[in-house]
Design a protein around this motif. Structure first.
Motif, PDB file in Angstrom:
ATOM      1  N   THR A  10     -66.071 -28.399   9.781  1.00  0.00           N
ATOM      2  CA  THR A  10     -65.210 -27.304  10.225  1.00  0.00           C
ATOM      3  C   THR A  10     -65.654 -26.003   9.555  1.00  0.00           C
ATOM      4  O   THR A  10     -66.360 -26.030   8.545  1.00  0.00           O
ATOM      5  CB  THR A  10     -63.726 -27.567   9.870  1.00  0.00           C
ATOM      6  OG1 THR A  10     -63.577 -27.606   8.441  1.00  0.00           O
ATOM      7  CG2 THR A  10     -63.234 -28.869  10.475  1.00  0.00           C
ATOM      8  N   PRO A  11     -65.237 -24.859  10.096  1.00  0.00           N
ATOM      9  CA  PRO A  11     -65.559 -23.594   9.421  1.00  0.00           C
ATOM     10  C   PRO A  11     -65.006 -23.579   7.995  1.00  0.00           C
ATOM     11  O   PRO A  11     -64.035 -24.282   7.702  1.00  0.00           O
ATOM     12  CB  PRO A  11     -64.842 -22.548  10.281  1.00  0.00           C
ATOM     13  CG  PRO A  11     -64.608 -23.205  11.597  1.00  0.00           C
ATOM     14  CD  PRO A  11     -64.458 -24.663  11.311  1.00  0.00           C
ATOM     15  N   GLU A  12     -65.630 -22.789   7.127  1.00  0.00           N
ATOM     16  CA  GLU A  12     -65.146 -22.701   5.746  1.00  0.00           C
ATOM     17  C   GLU A  12     -63.750 -22.124   5.678  1.00  0.00           C
ATOM     18  O   GLU A  12     -62.950 -22.520   4.830  1.00  0.00           O
ATOM     19  CB  GLU A  12     -66.102 -21.861   4.898  1.00  0.00           C
ATOM     20  CG  GLU A  12     -67.348 -22.607   4.496  1.00  0.00           C
ATOM     21  CD  GLU A  12     -68.181 -21.823   3.497  1.00  0.00           C
ATOM     22  OE1 GLU A  12     -67.626 -20.982   2.754  1.00  0.00           O
ATOM     23  OE2 GLU A  12     -69.395 -22.070   3.463  1.00  0.00           O
ATOM     24  N   THR A  13     -63.465 -21.157   6.558  1.00  0.00           N
ATOM     25  CA  THR A  13     -62.131 -20.553   6.586  1.00  0.00           C
ATOM     26  C   THR A  13     -61.676 -20.387   8.035  1.00  0.00           C
ATOM     27  O   THR A  13     -62.497 -20.328   8.955  1.00  0.00           O
ATOM     28  CB  THR A  13     -62.110 -19.159   5.907  1.00  0.00           C
ATOM     29  OG1 THR A  13     -62.980 -18.281   6.618  1.00  0.00           O
ATOM     30  CG2 THR A  13     -62.511 -19.247   4.449  1.00  0.00           C
ATOM     31  N   VAL A  14     -60.360 -20.318   8.196  1.00  0.00           N
ATOM     32  CA  VAL A  14     -59.753 -20.014   9.499  1.00  0.00           C
ATOM     33  C   VAL A  14     -58.651 -18.984   9.261  1.00  0.00           C
ATOM     34  O   VAL A  14     -58.078 -18.909   8.169  1.00  0.00           O
ATOM     35  CB  VAL A  14     -59.161 -21.267  10.185  1.00  0.00           C
ATOM     36  CG1 VAL A  14     -60.258 -22.248  10.584  1.00  0.00           C
ATOM     37  CG2 VAL A  14     -58.110 -21.943   9.318  1.00  0.00           C
ATOM     38  N   PRO A  15     -58.338 -18.173  10.283  1.00  0.00           N
ATOM     39  CA  PRO A  15     -57.264 -17.196  10.112  1.00  0.00           C
ATOM     40  C   PRO A  15     -55.883 -17.836  10.228  1.00  0.00           C
ATOM     41  O   PRO A  15     -55.728 -18.915  10.817  1.00  0.00           O
ATOM     42  CB  PRO A  15     -57.506 -16.220  11.281  1.00  0.00           C
ATOM     43  CG  PRO A  15     -58.197 -17.034  12.324  1.00  0.00           C
ATOM     44  CD  PRO A  15     -59.016 -18.053  11.573  1.00  0.00           C
ATOM     45  N   GLY A  16     -54.884 -17.162   9.654  1.00  0.00           N
ATOM     46  CA  GLY A  16     -53.503 -17.582   9.853  1.00  0.00           C
ATOM     47  C   GLY A  16     -53.206 -17.660  11.346  1.00  0.00           C
ATOM     48  O   GLY A  16     -53.770 -16.910  12.132  1.00  0.00           O
ATOM     49  N   GLY A  17     -52.330 -18.578  11.727  1.00  0.00           N
ATOM     50  CA  GLY A  17     -52.009 -18.782  13.128  1.00  0.00           C
ATOM     51  C   GLY A  17     -52.852 -19.856  13.782  1.00  0.00           C
ATOM     52  O   GLY A  17     -52.642 -20.199  14.940  1.00  0.00           O
ATOM     53  N   THR A  18     -53.814 -20.424  13.044  1.00  0.00           N
ATOM     54  CA  THR A  18     -54.712 -21.436  13.606  1.00  0.00           C
ATOM     55  C   THR A  18     -54.008 -22.788  13.710  1.00  0.00           C
ATOM     56  O   THR A  18     -53.382 -23.249  12.765  1.00  0.00           O
ATOM     57  CB  THR A  18     -55.979 -21.579  12.729  1.00  0.00           C
ATOM     58  OG1 THR A  18     -56.692 -20.345  12.753  1.00  0.00           O
ATOM     59  CG2 THR A  18     -56.887 -22.695  13.232  1.00  0.00           C
TER      60      THR A  18
END
Length: 192
Positions: A10-18
């Motif tokens: 998975t990506p290292e980070t995701v934005p809030g709301g994911t």
């Protein structure tokens, strides 16, 4: 706000709301992914359990060394099954696992009374569909995903590939920002 993910592929980070959908063959390996998701880069988290009781969720968190002081648990099984409900600050109850409005209200309450980085684990949409029907489970997912977006939180929703046909799996998958697929051998594939 961005959130770190500690899940292979998975990506290292995701934005809030994911919103993330965890497709899995059986519940065997889901605990590892679920607890890694909950203990990474988190101030508070909520486990919505339509599959196990609050006591069993607590045992899982303890077994995987997840900080339970950050935890809230929404137990949908204990009341209907007539189990004794030990009063704890971080545990709330819904009258039955098919009480979708109560589940969504419990998630909303958690998000409104907490702040910082919040994560939700929904274990599981398959059990919710079993009790309330697939349409209600889809509706619950939609409503909770809206709440995650509104409150800058993220969520991981469990769905069994052994129970639902491909059309239903696809219908769920279209709602999520990322789909994580756990193979029977424990390998992970992710599509974002």
């Amino acid at each position: 706000m961005t959130y770190a993910l500690a899940i292979d592929g998975t990506p290292e980070t995701v934005p809030g709301g994911t919103g993330l959908l965890l497709l899995h063959p059986s519940i065997g390996e889901t605990d590892r992914i679920d607890t890694d998701f909950l203990k990474t880069d988190t101030d508070r988290f909520l486990v919505v359990s339509t599959r196990t009781t609050a006591r069993e969720v607590s045992q899982k968190l303890e077994h995987y060394d997840v900080d339970e002081s950050c935890a809230d648990i929404l137990d949908t099984l204990s009341i209907e099954r007539g189990y004794s409900r030990r009063s704890k600050d971080h545990v709330s109850y819904v009258s039955a696992p098919d009480h979708v409005d109560g589940i969504v209200a419990g998630v909303e309450d958690f998000l409104e009374r907490t702040d910082g980085k919040r994560r939700i684990s929904f274990d599981s949409l398959t059990e919710l569909a079993y009790y309330a029907g697939e349409d209600e489970a889809l509706s619950a997912a939609d409503r909770i995903l809206e709440l995650l977006d509104e409150h800058d939180a993220i969520g991981l929703f469990h769905l069994s590939t052994e129970v639902h046909d491909q059309a239903v799996l696809d219908e769920f998958a279209t709602r999520f920002d990322g789909v994580i697929e756990l193979s029977p051998d424990g390998t992970v594939d992710a599509e974002f």
